[in-house]
Structures are given as structure tokens and as C-alpha cells.
Design a protein around this motif. Structure first.
Motif, PDB file in Angstrom:
ATOM      1  N   VAL A   1       0.828  -1.196   0.000  1.00 62.85           N
ATOM      2  CA  VAL A   1       0.000   0.000   0.000  1.00 62.85           C
ATOM      3  C   VAL A   1       0.872   1.260   0.000  1.00 62.85           C
ATOM      4  CG1 VAL A   1      -2.179   0.892   0.920  1.00 62.85           C
ATOM      5  CG2 VAL A   1      -1.475  -1.400   1.518  1.00 62.85           C
ATOM      6  N   ILE A   2       1.976   1.202  -0.757  1.00 60.61           N
ATOM      7  CA  ILE A   2       2.821   2.372  -0.888  1.00 60.61           C
ATOM      8  C   ILE A   2       2.241   3.347  -1.898  1.00 60.61           C
ATOM      9  CG2 ILE A   2       4.300   1.439  -2.731  1.00 60.61           C
ATOM     10  CD1 ILE A   2       6.685   2.761  -1.267  1.00 60.61           C
ATOM     11  N   ASP A   3       1.325   2.841  -2.731  1.00 61.08           N
ATOM     12  CA  ASP A   3       0.684   3.655  -3.751  1.00 61.08           C
ATOM     13  C   ASP A   3      -0.659   3.013  -4.074  1.00 61.08           C
ATOM     14  OD1 ASP A   3       0.248   5.589  -5.633  1.00 61.08           O
ATOM     15  OD2 ASP A   3       1.993   5.114  -6.872  1.00 61.08           O
ATOM     16  N   ALA A   4      -1.448   3.644  -4.926  1.00 54.24           N
ATOM     17  CA  ALA A   4      -2.700   3.053  -5.379  1.00 54.24           C
ATOM     18  C   ALA A   4      -2.403   1.750  -6.118  1.00 54.24           C
ATOM     19  CB  ALA A   4      -3.448   4.029  -6.276  1.00 54.24           C
ATOM     20  N   TYR A   5      -3.395   0.850  -6.176  1.00 59.10           N
ATOM     21  CA  TYR A   5      -3.193  -0.458  -6.794  1.00 59.10           C
ATOM     22  C   TYR A   5      -3.275  -0.373  -8.311  1.00 59.10           C
ATOM     23  CZ  TYR A   5      -4.063  -5.284  -8.207  1.00 59.10           C
ATOM     24  OH  TYR A   5      -3.999  -6.501  -8.828  1.00 59.10           O
ATOM     25  N   HIS A   6      -2.229  -0.912  -8.965  1.00 59.64           N
ATOM     26  CA  HIS A   6      -2.204  -1.012 -10.416  1.00 59.64           C
ATOM     27  C   HIS A   6      -1.783  -2.436 -10.775  1.00 59.64           C
ATOM     28  CE1 HIS A   6      -2.655   3.338 -10.816  1.00 59.64           C
ATOM     29  NE2 HIS A   6      -1.703   3.481  -9.910  1.00 59.64           N
ATOM     30  N   TYR A   7      -2.694  -3.163 -11.408  1.00 58.39           N
ATOM     31  CA  TYR A   7      -2.403  -4.557 -11.759  1.00 58.39           C
ATOM     32  C   TYR A   7      -1.141  -4.632 -12.623  1.00 58.39           C
ATOM     33  CZ  TYR A   7      -2.887  -9.265 -13.607  1.00 58.39           C
ATOM     34  OH  TYR A   7      -2.657 -10.574 -13.950  1.00 58.39           O
TER      35      TYR A   7
ATOM     36  N   ILE B   1      -9.717 -24.926  -0.379  1.00 56.18           N
ATOM     37  CA  ILE B   1      -9.232 -23.600  -0.017  1.00 56.18           C
ATOM     38  C   ILE B   1      -9.266 -22.721  -1.254  1.00 56.18           C
ATOM     39  CG2 ILE B   1      -6.833 -24.345  -0.364  1.00 56.18           C
ATOM     40  CD1 ILE B   1      -8.063 -21.596   2.091  1.00 56.18           C
ATOM     41  N   LYS B   2      -9.771 -21.513  -1.096  1.00 58.60           N
ATOM     42  CA  LYS B   2      -9.892 -20.598  -2.227  1.00 58.60           C
ATOM     43  C   LYS B   2      -9.688 -19.168  -1.760  1.00 58.60           C
ATOM     44  CE  LYS B   2     -10.887 -19.341  -6.483  1.00 58.60           C
ATOM     45  NZ  LYS B   2      -9.918 -19.611  -7.573  1.00 58.60           N
ATOM     46  N   CYS B   3      -8.803 -18.459  -2.470  1.00 65.92           N
ATOM     47  CA  CYS B   3      -8.664 -17.014  -2.274  1.00 65.92           C
ATOM     48  C   CYS B   3      -9.521 -16.334  -3.334  1.00 65.92           C
ATOM     49  CB  CYS B   3      -7.201 -16.599  -2.405  1.00 65.92           C
ATOM     50  SG  CYS B   3      -6.926 -14.830  -2.097  1.00 65.92           S
ATOM     51  N   ILE B   4     -10.419 -15.461  -2.901  1.00 62.92           N
ATOM     52  CA  ILE B   4     -11.357 -14.815  -3.807  1.00 62.92           C
ATOM     53  C   ILE B   4     -10.732 -13.527  -4.337  1.00 62.92           C
ATOM     54  CG2 ILE B   4     -13.711 -13.988  -4.117  1.00 62.92           C
ATOM     55  CD1 ILE B   4     -13.459 -16.935  -3.202  1.00 62.92           C
ATOM     56  N   ASN B   5     -10.535 -13.465  -5.643  1.00 55.06           N
ATOM     57  CA  ASN B   5      -9.877 -12.311  -6.246  1.00 55.06           C
ATOM     58  C   ASN B   5     -10.863 -11.165  -6.423  1.00 55.06           C
ATOM     59  OD1 ASN B   5      -8.240 -10.520  -7.546  1.00 55.06           O
ATOM     60  ND2 ASN B   5      -7.729 -11.860  -9.269  1.00 55.06           N
ATOM     61  N   LEU B   6     -10.855 -10.232  -5.487  1.00 57.52           N
ATOM     62  CA  LEU B   6     -11.710  -9.048  -5.567  1.00 57.52           C
ATOM     63  C   LEU B   6     -10.956  -7.842  -6.120  1.00 57.52           C
ATOM     64  CD1 LEU B   6     -13.701  -9.297  -2.188  1.00 57.52           C
ATOM     65  CD2 LEU B   6     -14.342 -10.149  -4.457  1.00 57.52           C
ATOM     66  N   GLY B   7      -9.722  -8.072  -6.565  1.00 58.40           N
ATOM     67  CA  GLY B   7      -8.942  -6.987  -7.153  1.00 58.40           C
ATOM     68  C   GLY B   7      -8.586  -5.891  -6.174  1.00 58.40           C
ATOM     69  N   PHE B   8      -8.612  -6.204  -4.878  1.00 57.16           N
ATOM     70  CA  PHE B   8      -8.296  -5.218  -3.829  1.00 57.16           C
ATOM     71  C   PHE B   8      -9.161  -3.962  -3.955  1.00 57.16           C
ATOM     72  CE2 PHE B   8      -4.279  -7.536  -4.823  1.00 57.16           C
ATOM     73  CZ  PHE B   8      -4.221  -8.299  -3.664  1.00 57.16           C
TER      74      PHE B   8
ATOM     75  N   ASP C   1      -7.113  -3.830   1.168  1.00 59.16           N
ATOM     76  CA  ASP C   1      -5.800  -4.225   0.643  1.00 59.16           C
ATOM     77  C   ASP C   1      -5.563  -5.724   0.774  1.00 59.16           C
ATOM     78  OD1 ASP C   1      -5.713  -3.851   3.458  1.00 59.16           O
ATOM     79  OD2 ASP C   1      -3.538  -3.612   3.429  1.00 59.16           O
ATOM     80  N   HIS C   2      -6.577  -6.455   1.229  1.00 55.35           N
ATOM     81  CA  HIS C   2      -6.520  -7.916   1.302  1.00 55.35           C
ATOM     82  C   HIS C   2      -7.656  -8.529   0.492  1.00 55.35           C
ATOM     83  CE1 HIS C   2      -3.670  -8.524   4.816  1.00 55.35           C
ATOM     84  NE2 HIS C   2      -3.922  -7.227   4.904  1.00 55.35           N
ATOM     85  N   ASN C   3      -7.399  -9.703  -0.059  1.00 57.67           N
ATOM     86  CA  ASN C   3      -8.452 -10.527  -0.636  1.00 57.67           C
ATOM     87  C   ASN C   3      -8.913 -11.553   0.399  1.00 57.67           C
ATOM     88  OD1 ASN C   3      -8.787  -9.540  -3.322  1.00 57.67           O
ATOM     89  ND2 ASN C   3      -6.891 -10.571  -3.957  1.00 57.67           N
ATOM     90  N   PRO C   4     -10.195 -11.884   0.427  1.00 65.17           N
ATOM     91  CA  PRO C   4     -10.686 -12.880   1.392  1.00 65.17           C
ATOM     92  C   PRO C   4     -10.311 -14.295   0.987  1.00 65.17           C
ATOM     93  CG  PRO C   4     -12.477 -12.128  -0.011  1.00 65.17           C
ATOM     94  CD  PRO C   4     -11.283 -11.295  -0.379  1.00 65.17           C
ATOM     95  N   ILE C   5     -10.214 -15.178   1.979  1.00 66.82           N
ATOM     96  CA  ILE C   5      -9.978 -16.604   1.731  1.00 66.82           C
ATOM     97  C   ILE C   5     -11.113 -17.408   2.359  1.00 66.82           C
ATOM     98  CG2 ILE C   5      -7.482 -16.394   1.515  1.00 66.82           C
ATOM     99  CD1 ILE C   5      -7.214 -17.377   4.398  1.00 66.82           C
ATOM    100  N   ILE C   6     -11.476 -18.510   1.708  1.00 66.07           N
ATOM    101  CA  ILE C   6     -12.532 -19.387   2.206  1.00 66.07           C
ATOM    102  C   ILE C   6     -11.998 -20.818   2.257  1.00 66.07           C
ATOM    103  CG2 ILE C   6     -14.836 -20.344   1.797  1.00 66.07           C
ATOM    104  CD1 ILE C   6     -15.586 -17.744   0.410  1.00 66.07           C
ATOM    105  N   GLY C   7     -12.073 -21.442   3.416  1.00 66.60           N
ATOM    106  CA  GLY C   7     -11.617 -22.810   3.583  1.00 66.60           C
ATOM    107  C   GLY C   7     -12.730 -23.712   4.080  1.00 66.60           C
ATOM    108  N   THR C   8     -12.715 -24.966   3.624  1.00 66.26           N
ATOM    109  CA  THR C   8     -13.651 -25.979   4.098  1.00 66.26           C
ATOM    110  C   THR C   8     -12.846 -27.140   4.668  1.00 66.26           C
ATOM    111  OG1 THR C   8     -15.221 -25.371   2.363  1.00 66.26           O
ATOM    112  CG2 THR C   8     -15.625 -27.443   3.517  1.00 66.26           C
TER     113      THR C   8
END
Length: 358
Positions: free
Chosen positions: A299-305, A327-334, A338-345
Motif C-alpha cells: 500500500v505504498i501507492d494506489a493499486y495497479h495490476y 481452499i480458495k482465495c477470492i480475487n476481488l482486485g483489492f 488491501d486484502h483478498n478474502p480466503i474461504i476454507g472448508t
């Protein structure tokens, strides 16, 4: 001479004012015990050992670290977006969490209860309202009357913490302090790191310990993170050796062992890269993560893919009597954090006796 005298008086006045502020902040410093009870009941739910355990874990960044934000602690200049954007962020975060209300448990980090940086929005209460079938268990890890940084736009008053939302009622919930912190006066204005443990009865006579954690960051020499890991490891092993099932998850602010740092077009953040030693836990314990999607961005600057550095510091750790099903990390593009959520079963192994680890 008179001018010098006035300048001297001004300097003395500033020193006295700043000294008084430090005294006030020190007297009012949040000093939690090593273990504090959050909740306890004799009317808890009993979980079926045959049922899957589904968990969403997400550092929501106090709804203030969306894709357009930088952050002064991370080398940027900002502390908060506009009030309008903060409201958009928490609305989108709440909508995503609500869309996953079928999950049994939700681990959240950086949830503001009352803070200037998030315009006084009680995010704990707001998220509690959108999940009427879940109960809320909250623990402070940031409780400071006034943070004077950044100087040009102080963070001010902060009440924030980690929040576990649960469909089932535990028999006990506890806040555990991590054992090490910055020295005075830094510690007066920084987080008091902790993890939150919910204990659940199981129908096979054992217990499930669900642990929501947010470990330290901004630790230049790594000593604080090392001390936290040792304490956390000992806690996990003690729980398992007592016969419990253990699932921990959250923002560890360091990467799991055996992480593949190649995220394709997105450059990996080696600037603050610390990996948990593979020898930390005995054989049979699992670090559970989705290596296809980064969970955090710098988070030193705005997010640029393709330009912003990314990393993976959000994951689960499970004991040997827990099976990982997905296990899945959901790509929300920040977009709103500044974090993407993760879902585990996970599934619990119905063994009659756990192997005690030495």
C-alpha cells in the motif's frame, strides 16, 4: 533578546505540552491481560464431528484501504479515504460477507468499532446486522485515545480489533495477547496484537478450537514476529496435545512455508518478505493457502495490476486431526480492502484418540 526569550518560551511550552500528552497517553494505555474471557456459557451448541467446517477469513482494512489508497505506515502518505468512499467500502464489504452467510464461521481483522479514521462507523455492529444468523465475538487489538501520526493528518482516536462471527454458540471465547511489543513510547500508540479463540463442544466428546489471529507487521528486525510465532506454536500444540481439533486462520503478516512467489504478471513483494520456518510445527500440521491468487498488496501507492507488488500472508493452519477439503482465495482486485478474502472448508477426523506429539 526579547525575541530569543519568546522563542525559548515557545520551545519550552511545546516540550511541556508534548510531555503532558505522552503522560496522558501512557496513563491511558490499553494494557490487556495475557488471557481475557470474552464469552462463556453453559448453554452452548454441540457440533457434529461429521459436519464440515467452513470459514471465511478477511482483513477488511477498516474499510479504508481500497484500491485507490496508499498508507503512511507502508511508505505512502495517506491514512483514510473520503467519508463517501469509506461508506462505499464498508457497504461493499458487508455485501460480500452477507453473500457468504451460508458459511459456518467468519474471521475478520481490522474491524473498527469507533475510530476517527473510519468516521466513527461501528463496523462491528454493522456487520452483525447483516448476518442475523451469526453471533459476534470481538476482541480489541487497537485501543488508543489519540494517535498523533501522520503529523499532517493524525489518525486520532482508534478502537479496533478482530471479530469472529459464528453460526454456532461456543462454550467459551478468549482473547490471548501476543507476548512481545514495541518499546515505549511507540507501544503506547501501536496495536496490542492478539488472537481470539472460540471453543466448541463436539458430539464425540472432544473440542474444536477456532482461532482468529492478526499478527504483527512493521517489525524491522523480525524479532516481534518471531516471538509471536513461538508463542502461537506452543499454544497450537498444547491445544492439540489436550485432544482438541485446531483450526487457526487470519492475517499472519508473513508467508507460509513452501510458498511459490510467482504470481505471473503481478510482481511479488520481497521488500518485507518473511516466511514461517517449515520446522515450526511437527509433521502432520498443515499450512492451508491458495497459491494461485495473492491475498495482500503493498500500500505504498494506489493499486495497479501488474505494477503493484503483491504477497500472500492470509492462510489457515490446521492440526493433524483436521482434513482440508477446499481452499480458495477470492480475487476481488483489492477493490475495497488491501486484502483478498480466503474461504476454507475442513472436515474433522473422528479418531478415538489423537496421537500426542512430543
Amino acid at each position: 533578546m526579547k525575541v530569543l526569550k519568546y522563542i525559548g518560551l515557545l520551545i519550552l511550552g511545546f516540550i511541556l505540552l508534548f510531555g503532558s500528552f505522552l503522560v496522558y497517553a501512557t496513563i491511558n494505555d490499553y494494557t490487556p491481560q495475557s488471557c481475557e474471557g470474552i464469552f462463556k456459557t453453559e448453554k452452548s451448541d454441540t457440533l457434529q464431528v461429521s459436519d464440515d467446517i467452513s470459514i471465511l477469513s478477511w482483513n477488511i482494512g477498516y474499510a479504508g484501504l481500497d484500491r485507490e489508497m496508499d498508507f503512511f505506515y507502508d511508505g505512502g502518505t495517506k491514512m483514510q479515504p473520503s467519508e463517501e468512499q469509506t461508506n462505499i467500502n464498508i457497504k461493499k464489504i458487508a455485501e460480500f460477507i452477507q453473500s457468504n452467510d451460508s458459511l459456518n464461521f467468519i474471521f475478520l481483522q481490522e474491524v473498527d468499532k469507533n475510530a476517527k479514521r473510519s468516521y466513527g462507523i461501528d463496523q462491528v455492529a454493522l456487520l452483525d446486522q447483516v448476518l442475523p444468523n451469526h453471533k459476534t465475538y470481538f476482541a480489541y487489538n487497537y485501543n488508543v485515545p489519540y494517535v498523533p501520526l501522520p503529523v499532517y493528518a493524525p489518525m486520532g482516536h482508534v478502537e479496533s480489533g478482530i471479530n469472529t462471527l459464528s453460526k454456532r454458540v461456543p462454550f467459551q471465547s478468549e482473547r490471548h495477547s501476543f507476548p512481545y511489543n514495541f518499546s515505549w513510547p511507540q507501544k503506547v500508540f501501536l496495536l496490542d496484537r492478539c488472537f481470539l479463540v472460540n471453543y466448541y463442544l463436539l458430539d464425540n466428546g472432544k473440542y474444536l478450537a477456532l482461532i482468529n489471529t492478526h499478527n504483527s507487521a512493521f517489525d524491522d528486525n523480525g524479532e516481534i514476529r518471531k516471538a509471536e510465532l513461538i508463542m502461537f506454536r506452543d499454544f497450537l500444540l498444547n491445544e492439540y496435545n489436550a485432544g482438541n481439533y485446531v483450526i487457526s486462520g487470519g492475517d499472519f503478516n508473513q508467508s507460509p512455508p513452501r510458498l511459490n512467489t510467482d504470481f505471473g504478471e503481478e510482481p511479488f513483494d520481497f521488500d518485507d518478505y518473511i516466511s514461517i520456518p517449515d520446522t515450526l510445527l511437527p509433521q502432520g500440521w498443515n499450512y492451508v493457502f491458495d497459491n494461485s491468487i495473492p491475498s495482500n498488496r503493498r500500500v505504498i501507492d494506489a493499486y495497479h495490476y501488474g505494477e503493484t507488488k503483491v504477497t500472500l500472508i492470509d492462510f489457515f493452519i490446521t492440526s493433524p486431526n483436521v482434513e482440508v477439503k477446499n481452499i480458495k482465495c477470492i480475487n476481488l482486485g483489492f477493490e475495497n480492502s488491501d486484502h483478498n478474502p480466503i474461504i476454507g472448508t475442513f472436515a474433522l477426523k473422528n479418531d478415538s484418540i489423537n496421537e500426542i506429539q512430543k
